[in-house]
Design a protein around this motif. Structure first.
Motif, PDB file in Angstrom:
ATOM      1  N   PHE A 142       0.857  -1.188   0.000  1.00  0.00           N
ATOM      2  CA  PHE A 142       0.000   0.000   0.000  1.00  0.00           C
ATOM      3  C   PHE A 142       0.891   1.234   0.000  1.00  0.00           C
ATOM      4  N   ARG A 143       1.050   1.831  -1.166  1.00  0.00           N
ATOM      5  CA  ARG A 143       1.947   2.975  -1.319  1.00  0.00           C
ATOM      6  C   ARG A 143       1.567   3.759  -2.570  1.00  0.00           C
TER       7      ARG A 143
ATOM      8  N   TRP B 202       5.352   0.747   5.540  1.00  0.00           N
ATOM      9  CA  TRP B 202       5.653   0.644   4.100  1.00  0.00           C
ATOM     10  C   TRP B 202       5.214   1.912   3.364  1.00  0.00           C
ATOM     11  N   LEU B 203       3.992   2.396   3.661  1.00  0.00           N
ATOM     12  CA  LEU B 203       3.486   3.620   3.037  1.00  0.00           C
ATOM     13  C   LEU B 203       4.409   4.808   3.312  1.00  0.00           C
ATOM     14  N   SER B 204       5.010   4.822   4.506  1.00  0.00           N
ATOM     15  CA  SER B 204       5.810   5.981   4.912  1.00  0.00           C
ATOM     16  C   SER B 204       7.314   5.744   4.788  1.00  0.00           C
ATOM     17  N   THR B 205       7.704   4.575   4.260  1.00  0.00           N
ATOM     18  CA  THR B 205       9.127   4.311   4.037  1.00  0.00           C
ATOM     19  C   THR B 205       9.695   5.413   3.144  1.00  0.00           C
TER      20      THR B 205
ATOM     21  N   VAL C 170       3.965  10.643   5.017  1.00  0.00           N
ATOM     22  CA  VAL C 170       2.914   9.755   4.497  1.00  0.00           C
ATOM     23  C   VAL C 170       2.947   9.786   2.962  1.00  0.00           C
ATOM     24  N   GLY C 171       3.844   9.012   2.423  1.00  0.00           N
ATOM     25  CA  GLY C 171       3.936   8.847   0.973  1.00  0.00           C
ATOM     26  C   GLY C 171       4.321  10.092   0.202  1.00  0.00           C
ATOM     27  N   GLY C 172       4.927  11.081   0.873  1.00  0.00           N
ATOM     28  CA  GLY C 172       5.250  12.333   0.194  1.00  0.00           C
ATOM     29  C   GLY C 172       4.018  13.201  -0.027  1.00  0.00           C
TER      30      GLY C 172
ATOM     31  N   ASP D  82       1.832   5.407  16.250  1.00  0.00           N
ATOM     32  CA  ASP D  82       2.543   6.678  16.368  1.00  0.00           C
ATOM     33  C   ASP D  82       3.855   6.550  15.600  1.00  0.00           C
ATOM     34  N   PRO D  83       4.448   7.686  15.228  1.00  0.00           N
ATOM     35  CA  PRO D  83       5.647   7.636  14.374  1.00  0.00           C
ATOM     36  C   PRO D  83       6.763   6.782  14.963  1.00  0.00           C
ATOM     37  N   GLU D  84       6.909   6.790  16.282  1.00  0.00           N
ATOM     38  CA  GLU D  84       7.999   6.027  16.883  1.00  0.00           C
ATOM     39  C   GLU D  84       7.789   4.524  16.692  1.00  0.00           C
ATOM     40  N   SER D  85       6.552   4.047  16.903  1.00  0.00           N
ATOM     41  CA  SER D  85       6.312   2.606  16.739  1.00  0.00           C
ATOM     42  C   SER D  85       6.307   2.213  15.260  1.00  0.00           C
ATOM     43  N   ILE D  86       5.993   3.155  14.391  1.00  0.00           N
ATOM     44  CA  ILE D  86       5.996   2.858  12.950  1.00  0.00           C
ATOM     45  C   ILE D  86       7.433   2.781  12.424  1.00  0.00           C
ATOM     46  N   ARG D  87       8.366   3.458  13.115  1.00  0.00           N
ATOM     47  CA  ARG D  87       9.753   3.536  12.623  1.00  0.00           C
ATOM     48  C   ARG D  87      10.354   2.141  12.397  1.00  0.00           C
ATOM     49  N   TYR D  88      10.055   1.198  13.301  1.00  0.00           N
ATOM     50  CA  TYR D  88      10.572  -0.164  13.133  1.00  0.00           C
ATOM     51  C   TYR D  88      10.210  -0.694  11.738  1.00  0.00           C
ATOM     52  N   TRP D  89       8.956  -0.449  11.343  1.00  0.00           N
ATOM     53  CA  TRP D  89       8.489  -0.995  10.066  1.00  0.00           C
ATOM     54  C   TRP D  89       8.961  -0.172   8.874  1.00  0.00           C
ATOM     55  N   GLN D  90       9.406   1.065   9.127  1.00  0.00           N
ATOM     56  CA  GLN D  90      10.055   1.818   8.048  1.00  0.00           C
ATOM     57  C   GLN D  90      11.437   1.222   7.759  1.00  0.00           C
ATOM     58  N   VAL D  91      12.157   0.874   8.824  1.00  0.00           N
ATOM     59  CA  VAL D  91      13.457   0.205   8.630  1.00  0.00           C
ATOM     60  C   VAL D  91      13.232  -1.121   7.915  1.00  0.00           C
ATOM     61  N   PHE D  92      12.226  -1.862   8.367  1.00  0.00           N
ATOM     62  CA  PHE D  92      11.884  -3.121   7.697  1.00  0.00           C
ATOM     63  C   PHE D  92      11.566  -2.854   6.222  1.00  0.00           C
TER      64      PHE D  92
END
Lengths: 335, 127
Positions: A207-208, A239-242, A254-256, A276-286
């Motif tokens: 989803f991006r 993934w959307l915010s990677t 959020v996707g630019g 929240d952004p902090e908990s989402i960060r793990y999945w951005q690294v992923f």
């Protein structure tokens, strides 16, 4: 009408006639050249005076350790989300052995823009972007609240079992040494969130921007269900915010498209869990790690499997760019 | 006149000529084929930068990894050795040091692929 010509689409024409009758015809065919893992044909189904624009997708990447669902499971996934009223192109029919076209399916054609630069930057979508942010949150919340039991057929795929281990196995299969990925895998292993008390939820998986179609009133369809699986809801948000999916606007996570708050408020307001952004960060690294692996896969197919093309070749070298974002993120210099 | 002046244009010129032609032709095409040409032009830009830098990145990588691991070997051998050590957790205690080495290594590759995406601190010095 294209029926009389030897145009290379006799198989599609026959498949349509098997399902819609001998008088059915296909017309206005076009083959978009974008797209990495499918042969896509857009065409009109003509039945008497009635016309319907459809899209055929045939699998072209058949490989061990493929990160993509087989078309049969993509079709089943689309049927399930369509039943729940989610904006997905209507699944129309699936190819079978008698078609001789390999694996694939036909769905409705939906009008809209998917080109990332247009959605993220253009004046045409400036007024739509705030609406998109809210819709992204609402749509992800809707997907994550679908009954996981309806997607039990996805449990057999590695990404539904252990998302991290699935990527590690793919890296091993491609056989290229990537210390940046090993560093990321180690970080992800050491920072794994505690197991969720709730069961894994249904995830779109890709989803991006680029897979979301929009028009003047907002989202018209969510495309590309080939990475759907069961997992932690924050994986979709990450993934959307990677960073790689912000398309040159890294300050808009959020996707630019825009900032966190309207998106997260919409996600929570529509029944999504806490994020929240902090908990989402793990999945951005992923996500950065996973996007690197997907690029290695495309280059692997180019170099070793004869699936040639400049885009696939570029994927191999682009891994350096994604690894840069990954390392800068791990170093705390990018968010 | 250069040493190979009698056999001109040289390889950099040939690549640049094709790149420039692709740039001129791409706007005349539809979005799909234009994208293929755009990416092809990007690959030629990249090849030109790699041609200019030679094996500098690989040589530097071998030196960095050799220092980090306290071992001898080719750049490829040392890269595999580093991967195995990272996966085994053998370098967990030297996290910041490893991260810095990998970043330096990576920056040299990005300078070949797309130097414009680097943060200011990593961009090539211009004189």
């Amino acid at each position: 009408m294209s029926d009389a010509r030897a145009d290379g689409f006799d198989d599609l024409r026959a498949a349509v006639r098997r399902r819609f009758g001998a008088s059915a015809a296909i017309d206005k065919l076009s083959v978009p050249s974008l797209g990495g893992s499918n042969r896509t044909v857009v065409f009109d189904l003509v039945e008497g005076a009635a016309r319907r624009r459809l899209v055929s997708r045939q699998e072209t990447l058949v490989t061990d350790h493929s990160p993509f669902l087989p078309p049969a499971d993509q079709f089943r996934t689309m049927q399930a989300v369509y039943r729940h009223g989610f904006p997905v192109p209507e699944p129309v029919f699936e190819y079978d052995a008698a078609d001789g076209m390999g694996a694939g399916f036909v769905s409705a054609f939906v009008e809209g823009e998917t080109f990332p630069k247009a959605l993220v930057e253009s004046e045409q979508f400036a007024a739509v972007r705030p609406r998109l942010l809210v819709q992204f949150g609402e749509l992800l919340a809707q997907l994550h609240s679908l009954p996981p039991a309806e997607f039990g057929f996805l449990r057999q795929w590695p990404d539904s079992v252990d998302a991290l281990q699935a990527q590690r196995r793919r890296i091993d299969h491609y056989g290229e040494p990537h210390p940046a990925l090993e560093l990321a895998l180690r970080w992800l292993e050491r920072h794994r969130p505690p197991p969720a008390p709730a069961p894994a939820v249904f995830l779109h998986g890709d989803f991006r921007i680029g897979n979301i179609m929009a028009g003047p009133r907002g989202v018209t369809a969510v495309l590309d269900w080939e990475c759907s699986h069961l997992g932690a809801p924050l994986e979709d948000l990450g993934w959307l915010s990677t960073r790689s999916w912000r398309f040159g606007r890294p300050q808009l996570p959020v996707g630019g498209i825009g900032p966190w708050q309207p998106f997260l408020d919409a996600y929570r307001g529509a029944g999504g869990g806490h994020a929240d952004p902090e908990s989402i960060r793990y999945w951005q690294v992923f996500g950065l790690m996973r996007w690197t692996v997907l690029n290695i896969m495309q280059a692997f197919e180019h170099v070793h499997r004869g699936r040639r093309g400049p885009v696939f070749a570029a994927c191999g070298r682009n891994t350096a760019l994604i690894e840069y974002e990954l390392l800068m993120t791990l170093a705390g210099r990018y968010d | 006149m250069t040493e190979k002046g009698y056999f001109s244009p040289d390889i950099a010129d040939l690549l640049a000529t094709v790149r420039d032609t692709l740039k001129q032709v791409a706007p005349q095409l539809e979005r799909g084929p234009a994208y293929q040409l755009h990416v092809s032009g990007f690959l030629l830009e990249l090849a030109l930068r790699e041609l200019e830098s030679g094996d500098t990145a690989a040589v530097h990588s071998q030196q960095r990894l050799s220092r980090l691991l306290g071992a001898e070997g080719s750049a490829v051998e040392l890269t595999w050795k580093l991967c195995r050590a990272l996966r085994a957790g053998a370098l967990d205690a030297r996290w910041d040091e490893v991260l810095q080495v990998l970043l330096e290594d990576n920056v040299e590759r990005v300078r070949i692929v797309r130097p414009d995406v680097l943060a200011a601190e990593h961009r090539p010095q211009t004189t």
